[in-house]
Design an enzyme around this catalytic site. Structure first.
Site, PDB file in Angstrom:
ATOM      1  N   HIS A 106       0.853  -1.316  -0.025  1.00  0.00           N
ATOM      2  CA  HIS A 106      -0.129   0.063  -0.018  1.00  0.00           C
ATOM      3  C   HIS A 106       0.859   1.220  -0.100  1.00  0.00           C
ATOM      4  O   HIS A 106       1.615   1.470   0.779  1.00  0.00           O
ATOM      5  CB  HIS A 106      -0.841  -0.143   1.315  1.00  0.00           C
ATOM      6  CG  HIS A 106      -1.886   1.019   1.390  1.00  0.00           C
ATOM      7  ND1 HIS A 106      -1.899   2.197   2.176  1.00  0.00           N
ATOM      8  CD2 HIS A 106      -2.916   1.489   0.602  1.00  0.00           C
ATOM      9  CE1 HIS A 106      -2.715   2.874   1.972  1.00  0.00           C
ATOM     10  NE2 HIS A 106      -3.458   2.551   1.148  1.00  0.00           N
ATOM     11  N   HIS A 151      -1.017  10.388  -2.738  1.00  0.00           N
ATOM     12  CA  HIS A 151      -2.479   9.998  -2.316  1.00  0.00           C
ATOM     13  C   HIS A 151      -3.298  11.237  -2.255  1.00  0.00           C
ATOM     14  O   HIS A 151      -4.468  11.076  -2.451  1.00  0.00           O
ATOM     15  CB  HIS A 151      -2.292   9.678  -0.691  1.00  0.00           C
ATOM     16  CG  HIS A 151      -3.372   9.133  -0.094  1.00  0.00           C
ATOM     17  ND1 HIS A 151      -4.016  10.173   0.725  1.00  0.00           N
ATOM     18  CD2 HIS A 151      -4.331   7.937  -0.276  1.00  0.00           C
ATOM     19  CE1 HIS A 151      -5.265   9.393   1.036  1.00  0.00           C
ATOM     20  NE2 HIS A 151      -5.377   8.221   0.663  1.00  0.00           N
TER      21      HIS A 151
HETATM   22  O1  G3P Z   1      -6.718   2.062  -2.515  1.00  0.00           O
HETATM   23  C1  G3P Z   1      -7.007   1.222  -1.306  1.00  0.00           C
HETATM   24  C2  G3P Z   1      -6.744   2.189  -0.332  1.00  0.00           C
HETATM   25  O2  G3P Z   1      -5.423   2.542  -0.559  1.00  0.00           O
HETATM   26  C3  G3P Z   1      -7.883   3.273  -0.252  1.00  0.00           C
HETATM   27  O3  G3P Z   1      -7.534   4.098   0.568  1.00  0.00           O
HETATM   28  O4  G3P Z   1      -7.128   6.256   0.991  1.00  0.00           O
HETATM   29  O5  G3P Z   1      -5.244   4.821   1.424  1.00  0.00           O
HETATM   30  O6  G3P Z   1      -5.916   5.317  -1.006  1.00  0.00           O
HETATM   31  P1  G3P Z   1      -6.480   5.145   0.337  1.00  0.00           P
HETATM   32 CA    CA Z   2      -5.064   3.807  -2.468  1.00  0.00          CA
END
Ligand code: G3P
Ligand code: CA
Length: 322
Positions: A41, A83
Protein backbone atom coordinates in the site's frame (compact mmCIF):
# COMPACT_ATOMS: atom_id res chain seq x y z
CA UNK A 1 -22.20 -7.74 -18.12
CA UNK A 2 -19.46 -9.67 -19.89
CA UNK A 3 -17.28 -9.32 -16.81
CA UNK A 4 -20.00 -10.77 -14.60
CA UNK A 5 -20.57 -13.70 -16.98
CA UNK A 6 -16.85 -14.47 -17.07
CA UNK A 7 -16.65 -14.27 -13.29
CA UNK A 8 -19.65 -16.57 -12.90
CA UNK A 9 -18.10 -19.08 -15.32
CA UNK A 10 -14.84 -18.88 -13.42
CA UNK A 11 -16.73 -19.48 -10.19
CA UNK A 12 -18.47 -22.53 -11.71
CA UNK A 13 -15.17 -23.97 -12.91
CA UNK A 14 -13.69 -23.52 -9.44
CA UNK A 15 -16.91 -24.39 -7.64
CA UNK A 16 -15.15 -26.08 -4.78
CA UNK A 17 -13.33 -22.86 -3.92
CA UNK A 18 -16.15 -20.32 -4.31
CA UNK A 19 -17.82 -19.25 -1.09
CA UNK A 20 -21.59 -19.08 -1.41
CA UNK A 21 -24.01 -16.92 0.53
CA UNK A 22 -24.93 -19.84 2.78
CA UNK A 23 -21.38 -20.74 3.76
CA UNK A 24 -20.15 -20.07 7.25
CA UNK A 25 -17.31 -17.54 7.52
CA UNK A 26 -14.24 -19.17 9.02
CA UNK A 27 -11.36 -20.69 7.12
CA UNK A 28 -12.93 -19.67 3.85
CA UNK A 29 -11.11 -19.97 0.52
CA UNK A 30 -10.26 -17.16 -1.80
CA UNK A 31 -12.36 -16.88 -4.94
CA UNK A 32 -9.76 -18.68 -7.06
CA UNK A 33 -8.45 -20.97 -4.33
CA UNK A 34 -5.02 -19.33 -4.68
CA UNK A 35 -3.33 -17.69 -1.69
CA UNK A 36 -4.31 -14.06 -1.08
CA UNK A 37 -2.11 -11.46 -2.76
CA UNK A 38 -0.16 -8.90 -0.78
CA UNK A 39 -0.49 -5.36 -2.13
CA UNK A 40 2.18 -2.95 -0.93
CA UNK A 41 0.00 0.00 0.00
CA UNK A 42 1.71 3.15 -1.30
CA UNK A 43 4.87 0.96 -1.45
CA UNK A 44 6.46 -0.26 1.77
CA UNK A 45 5.02 2.95 3.16
CA UNK A 46 5.33 1.98 6.80
CA UNK A 47 9.11 2.18 6.45
CA UNK A 48 9.85 4.77 3.77
CA UNK A 49 8.03 7.91 2.57
CA UNK A 50 4.98 6.73 0.65
CA UNK A 51 4.66 6.79 -3.12
CA UNK A 52 8.35 7.01 -3.88
CA UNK A 53 10.35 4.70 -6.13
CA UNK A 54 12.35 3.81 -3.04
CA UNK A 55 9.23 2.69 -1.12
CA UNK A 56 7.98 0.68 -4.09
CA UNK A 57 11.41 -0.89 -4.61
CA UNK A 58 11.63 -1.94 -0.97
CA UNK A 59 8.22 -3.60 -1.32
CA UNK A 60 9.46 -5.49 -4.37
CA UNK A 61 12.55 -6.62 -2.44
CA UNK A 62 10.30 -7.84 0.37
CA UNK A 63 8.36 -9.97 -2.10
CA UNK A 64 5.08 -8.06 -2.43
CA UNK A 65 2.82 -9.25 -5.23
CA UNK A 66 1.66 -5.74 -6.17
CA UNK A 67 2.76 -2.15 -5.65
CA UNK A 68 0.03 0.45 -5.29
CA UNK A 69 0.42 3.96 -6.70
CA UNK A 70 -2.37 6.44 -5.95
CA UNK A 71 -2.59 8.89 -8.85
CA UNK A 72 -3.31 12.60 -9.15
CA UNK A 73 -2.55 14.94 -12.05
CA UNK A 74 -0.27 17.87 -12.68
CA UNK A 75 -1.36 21.06 -14.45
CA UNK A 76 0.25 19.78 -17.64
CA UNK A 77 -1.70 16.53 -17.50
CA UNK A 78 0.86 14.07 -16.13
CA UNK A 79 -0.18 11.34 -13.70
CA UNK A 80 1.99 11.34 -10.60
CA UNK A 81 2.04 9.10 -7.55
CA UNK A 82 0.46 10.94 -4.60
CA UNK A 83 -2.33 9.99 -2.26
CA UNK A 84 -3.60 13.55 -2.02
CA UNK A 85 -4.11 16.37 -4.48
CA UNK A 86 -2.80 18.65 -1.76
CA UNK A 87 0.94 18.53 -1.32
CA UNK A 88 1.73 19.88 2.13
CA UNK A 89 1.38 16.62 4.03
CA UNK A 90 3.67 14.46 1.89
CA UNK A 91 6.24 16.87 0.40
CA UNK A 92 8.51 19.76 1.35
CA UNK A 93 6.43 22.28 -0.62
CA UNK A 94 5.67 24.40 2.47
CA UNK A 95 9.39 25.11 2.86
CA UNK A 96 9.85 26.20 -0.74
CA UNK A 97 9.64 30.02 -0.97
CA UNK A 98 9.39 29.95 -4.76
CA UNK A 99 6.00 28.27 -4.41
CA UNK A 100 4.64 30.34 -1.54
CA UNK A 101 2.16 32.17 -3.77
CA UNK A 102 0.66 28.92 -5.06
CA UNK A 103 -1.04 28.25 -1.74
CA UNK A 104 -4.79 28.63 -2.12
CA UNK A 105 -8.08 27.51 -0.70
CA UNK A 106 -10.38 25.07 -2.39
CA UNK A 107 -12.95 22.50 -1.46
CA UNK A 108 -11.70 19.11 -0.34
CA UNK A 109 -14.40 16.55 0.34
CA UNK A 110 -16.86 19.27 1.22
CA UNK A 111 -14.52 21.21 3.50
CA UNK A 112 -12.41 24.26 2.64
CA UNK A 113 -8.67 23.59 2.71
CA UNK A 114 -5.81 26.00 2.13
CA UNK A 115 -2.86 24.17 0.62
CA UNK A 116 -0.67 23.62 -2.43
CA UNK A 117 -2.40 21.49 -5.08
CA UNK A 118 -0.76 19.14 -7.58
CA UNK A 119 -3.02 20.43 -10.34
CA UNK A 120 -1.44 23.91 -9.99
CA UNK A 121 2.08 22.60 -10.63
CA UNK A 122 3.80 21.45 -13.81
CA UNK A 123 5.61 18.15 -13.74
CA UNK A 124 8.92 20.02 -13.91
CA UNK A 125 7.95 21.90 -10.73
CA UNK A 126 6.74 18.72 -9.01
CA UNK A 127 10.09 17.15 -9.77
CA UNK A 128 11.84 19.78 -7.65
CA UNK A 129 9.87 18.71 -4.56
CA UNK A 130 10.96 15.98 -2.17
CA UNK A 131 8.79 13.45 -0.35
CA UNK A 132 8.08 13.51 3.38
CA UNK A 133 6.64 11.03 5.83
CA UNK A 134 3.01 12.07 6.36
CA UNK A 135 2.24 9.77 9.32
CA UNK A 136 3.10 10.88 12.84
CA UNK A 137 5.10 8.23 14.67
CA UNK A 138 6.82 6.86 11.56
CA UNK A 139 10.46 7.45 10.70
CA UNK A 140 11.32 10.81 9.18
CA UNK A 141 14.92 9.73 8.52
CA UNK A 142 14.32 9.67 4.78
CA UNK A 143 12.43 12.96 4.49
CA UNK A 144 13.44 15.44 1.78
CA UNK A 145 15.48 12.89 -0.18
CA UNK A 146 13.21 11.16 -2.66
CA UNK A 147 11.44 12.50 -5.76
CA UNK A 148 7.76 12.29 -6.62
CA UNK A 149 7.52 9.63 -9.35
CA UNK A 150 5.32 9.72 -12.41
CA UNK A 151 3.05 6.80 -13.21
CA UNK A 152 5.35 6.04 -16.13
CA UNK A 153 8.28 5.63 -13.76
CA UNK A 154 6.25 3.27 -11.58
CA UNK A 155 5.18 1.29 -14.64
CA UNK A 156 8.83 1.03 -15.68
CA UNK A 157 9.70 -0.28 -12.21
CA UNK A 158 6.92 -2.86 -12.47
CA UNK A 159 8.21 -3.99 -15.85
CA UNK A 160 11.82 -4.32 -14.75
CA UNK A 161 10.98 -6.03 -11.45
CA UNK A 162 7.99 -8.10 -12.63
CA UNK A 163 5.84 -6.94 -9.70
CA UNK A 164 2.11 -6.42 -10.19
CA UNK A 165 0.73 -2.90 -10.55
CA UNK A 166 -2.40 -1.68 -8.75
CA UNK A 167 -2.95 2.02 -9.62
CA UNK A 168 -5.77 4.06 -8.07
CA UNK A 169 -7.30 7.06 -9.83
CA UNK A 170 -7.85 9.67 -7.13
CA UNK A 171 -10.74 12.13 -7.56
CA UNK A 172 -11.32 11.48 -11.28
CA UNK A 173 -14.51 13.60 -11.38
CA UNK A 174 -12.63 16.55 -9.89
CA UNK A 175 -9.89 16.20 -12.48
CA UNK A 176 -12.47 16.02 -15.26
CA UNK A 177 -14.15 19.16 -13.91
CA UNK A 178 -10.89 21.10 -14.23
CA UNK A 179 -10.19 19.77 -17.72
CA UNK A 180 -7.82 16.94 -16.83
CA UNK A 181 -8.71 13.48 -18.12
CA UNK A 182 -7.07 10.63 -16.23
CA UNK A 183 -8.12 7.74 -18.44
CA UNK A 184 -6.11 8.31 -21.62
CA UNK A 185 -2.75 8.91 -19.90
CA UNK A 186 -3.42 5.99 -17.54
CA UNK A 187 -4.03 3.55 -20.37
CA UNK A 188 -1.23 5.00 -22.46
CA UNK A 189 1.30 4.42 -19.67
CA UNK A 190 0.01 0.89 -19.13
CA UNK A 191 -0.29 -0.13 -22.76
CA UNK A 192 1.06 -3.61 -23.36
CA UNK A 193 1.89 -4.10 -19.68
CA UNK A 194 2.38 -7.82 -19.05
CA UNK A 195 2.59 -7.88 -15.23
CA UNK A 196 -0.54 -8.58 -13.15
CA UNK A 197 -2.72 -5.47 -12.97
CA UNK A 198 -5.78 -4.11 -11.20
CA UNK A 199 -7.07 -0.57 -11.68
CA UNK A 200 -9.05 0.81 -8.73
CA UNK A 201 -11.19 3.82 -7.88
CA UNK A 202 -13.72 5.01 -5.32
CA UNK A 203 -15.69 6.55 -8.19
CA UNK A 204 -17.78 4.11 -10.20
CA UNK A 205 -18.05 6.27 -13.30
CA UNK A 206 -14.40 6.11 -14.28
CA UNK A 207 -14.49 2.34 -13.83
CA UNK A 208 -17.56 2.13 -16.05
CA UNK A 209 -15.74 4.21 -18.64
CA UNK A 210 -12.56 2.16 -18.36
CA UNK A 211 -14.61 -1.02 -18.73
CA UNK A 212 -15.39 0.17 -22.26
CA UNK A 213 -11.76 1.01 -22.97
CA UNK A 214 -9.58 -1.74 -21.52
CA UNK A 215 -9.50 -5.36 -20.49
CA UNK A 216 -7.43 -4.69 -17.36
CA UNK A 217 -9.27 -5.95 -14.25
CA UNK A 218 -11.09 -3.18 -12.39
CA UNK A 219 -11.75 -2.82 -8.66
CA UNK A 220 -14.47 -0.72 -7.03
CA UNK A 221 -13.34 0.72 -3.72
CA UNK A 222 -15.71 1.07 -0.77
CA UNK A 223 -15.23 3.54 2.02
CA UNK A 224 -18.54 2.59 3.61
CA UNK A 225 -19.43 6.28 3.78
CA UNK A 226 -23.20 6.61 3.20
CA UNK A 227 -22.60 9.94 1.43
CA UNK A 228 -20.37 8.20 -1.14
CA UNK A 229 -23.13 5.67 -1.74
CA UNK A 230 -25.76 8.41 -2.00
CA UNK A 231 -23.61 10.27 -4.52
CA UNK A 232 -23.41 7.13 -6.66
CA UNK A 233 -19.66 6.81 -6.23
CA UNK A 234 -19.87 3.43 -4.49
CA UNK A 235 -22.80 1.40 -5.91
CA UNK A 236 -24.22 -1.72 -4.21
CA UNK A 237 -22.33 -4.97 -4.77
CA UNK A 238 -24.95 -6.37 -7.12
CA UNK A 239 -24.28 -3.55 -9.60
CA UNK A 240 -20.49 -3.77 -9.56
CA UNK A 241 -20.11 -6.97 -11.55
CA UNK A 242 -21.38 -5.15 -14.64
CA UNK A 243 -18.17 -3.15 -14.88
CA UNK A 244 -15.61 -4.45 -12.39
CA UNK A 245 -13.86 -7.61 -11.33
CA UNK A 246 -13.35 -6.94 -7.67
CA UNK A 247 -13.99 -4.73 -4.69
CA UNK A 248 -11.68 -3.01 -2.24
CA UNK A 249 -13.57 -2.41 1.01
CA UNK A 250 -12.36 -0.52 4.02
CA UNK A 251 -11.48 -3.38 6.33
CA UNK A 252 -14.03 -2.29 8.94
CA UNK A 253 -16.75 -3.44 6.52
CA UNK A 254 -15.58 -7.03 7.05
CA UNK A 255 -16.56 -7.03 10.75
CA UNK A 256 -19.88 -6.46 12.47
CA UNK A 257 -18.12 -6.45 15.85
CA UNK A 258 -14.60 -7.33 16.98
CA UNK A 259 -14.00 -10.94 15.95
CA UNK A 260 -17.37 -11.27 14.22
CA UNK A 261 -17.12 -11.38 10.42
CA UNK A 262 -19.70 -9.63 8.31
CA UNK A 263 -21.02 -11.34 5.20
CA UNK A 264 -19.21 -8.88 2.89
CA UNK A 265 -16.65 -11.37 1.53
CA UNK A 266 -19.25 -14.06 0.98
CA UNK A 267 -21.59 -11.68 -0.82
CA UNK A 268 -18.84 -10.30 -3.04
CA UNK A 269 -17.59 -13.80 -3.86
CA UNK A 270 -21.13 -14.85 -4.72
CA UNK A 271 -21.08 -12.11 -7.37
CA UNK A 272 -17.72 -13.37 -8.66
CA UNK A 273 -15.85 -10.36 -7.25
CA UNK A 274 -12.44 -10.63 -5.62
CA UNK A 275 -12.12 -8.82 -2.28
CA UNK A 276 -9.04 -6.76 -1.36
CA UNK A 277 -9.59 -4.92 1.97
CA UNK A 278 -7.50 -1.95 3.10
CA UNK A 279 -5.43 -1.03 5.01
CA UNK A 280 -3.50 -3.31 7.37
CA UNK A 281 -0.91 -1.43 9.42
CA UNK A 282 1.58 -2.86 11.90
CA UNK A 283 1.52 0.42 13.81
CA UNK A 284 -2.26 0.88 13.83
CA UNK A 285 -3.94 -2.47 14.30
CA UNK A 286 -7.64 -2.43 13.58
CA UNK A 287 -11.02 -3.87 14.43
CA UNK A 288 -10.32 -4.90 17.99
CA UNK A 289 -7.23 -7.00 17.34
CA UNK A 290 -4.22 -6.58 19.59
CA UNK A 291 -1.61 -7.94 17.19
CA UNK A 292 -1.42 -7.21 13.49
CA UNK A 293 -0.54 -10.86 12.88
CA UNK A 294 -3.90 -11.84 14.38
CA UNK A 295 -5.70 -9.25 12.28
CA UNK A 296 -4.06 -10.54 9.11
CA UNK A 297 -4.72 -14.18 9.97
CA UNK A 298 -8.38 -13.38 10.65
CA UNK A 299 -8.71 -11.57 7.32
CA UNK A 300 -7.08 -14.47 5.49
CA UNK A 301 -9.43 -16.85 7.31
CA UNK A 302 -12.36 -14.91 5.87
CA UNK A 303 -11.15 -15.81 2.38
CA UNK A 304 -10.08 -12.35 1.27
CA UNK A 305 -8.31 -12.46 -2.07
CA UNK A 306 -5.64 -10.01 -1.01
CA UNK A 307 -4.79 -7.28 1.47
CA UNK A 308 -3.44 -3.76 1.15
CA UNK A 309 -0.64 -3.48 3.69
CA UNK A 310 1.67 -0.62 4.69
CA UNK A 311 4.14 -3.24 5.95
CA UNK A 312 3.94 -5.88 3.21
CA UNK A 313 6.65 -8.00 4.80
CA UNK A 314 4.37 -8.73 7.75
CA UNK A 315 1.46 -9.65 5.51
CA UNK A 316 3.75 -12.00 3.59
CA UNK A 317 5.05 -13.62 6.79
CA UNK A 318 1.55 -14.28 8.09
CA UNK A 319 0.47 -15.65 4.72
CA UNK A 320 3.43 -18.02 4.77
CA UNK A 321 2.57 -19.21 8.27
CA UNK A 322 -1.08 -19.80 7.40
O1 G3P B 1 -6.74 1.90 -2.54
C1 G3P B 1 -7.01 1.18 -1.40
C2 G3P B 1 -6.81 2.12 -0.30
O2 G3P B 1 -5.55 2.67 -0.49
C3 G3P B 1 -7.83 3.18 -0.31
O3 G3P B 1 -7.54 4.12 0.60
O4 G3P B 1 -7.10 6.44 0.97
O5 G3P B 1 -5.28 4.80 1.31
O6 G3P B 1 -6.03 5.38 -0.98
P1 G3P B 1 -6.43 5.23 0.46
CA1 CA C 1 -5.09 3.78 -2.53
Amino acid sequence: MIRRAVAALFCLMAASSCAGPGDTPGDAPTLSGDPPVVIAHRGASGLLPEHTLEAYTLAVQQGADFIEPDLVMTRDGVLIARHDRHLSTSTDVSDRPEFADRRREQDLNGEPRTDWWAEDFTLAEIKTLRARQPYAGRSTDYDDQFEIPTLQQVVDLAITSGVGLYPETKSPSHHTAIGLDMKAPLLEAMEGLMVPVYIQSFEAQILRDLNQMTGFPLVQLYSGDPQAAAAGFEPPLDEVGAYADGVGPSKHLLWTAPGTPSDFVQRAHAFGLVVHPWTVRDDNVGDGFERVEDELAALYAQGVDGVFADFPETALEVRKAD
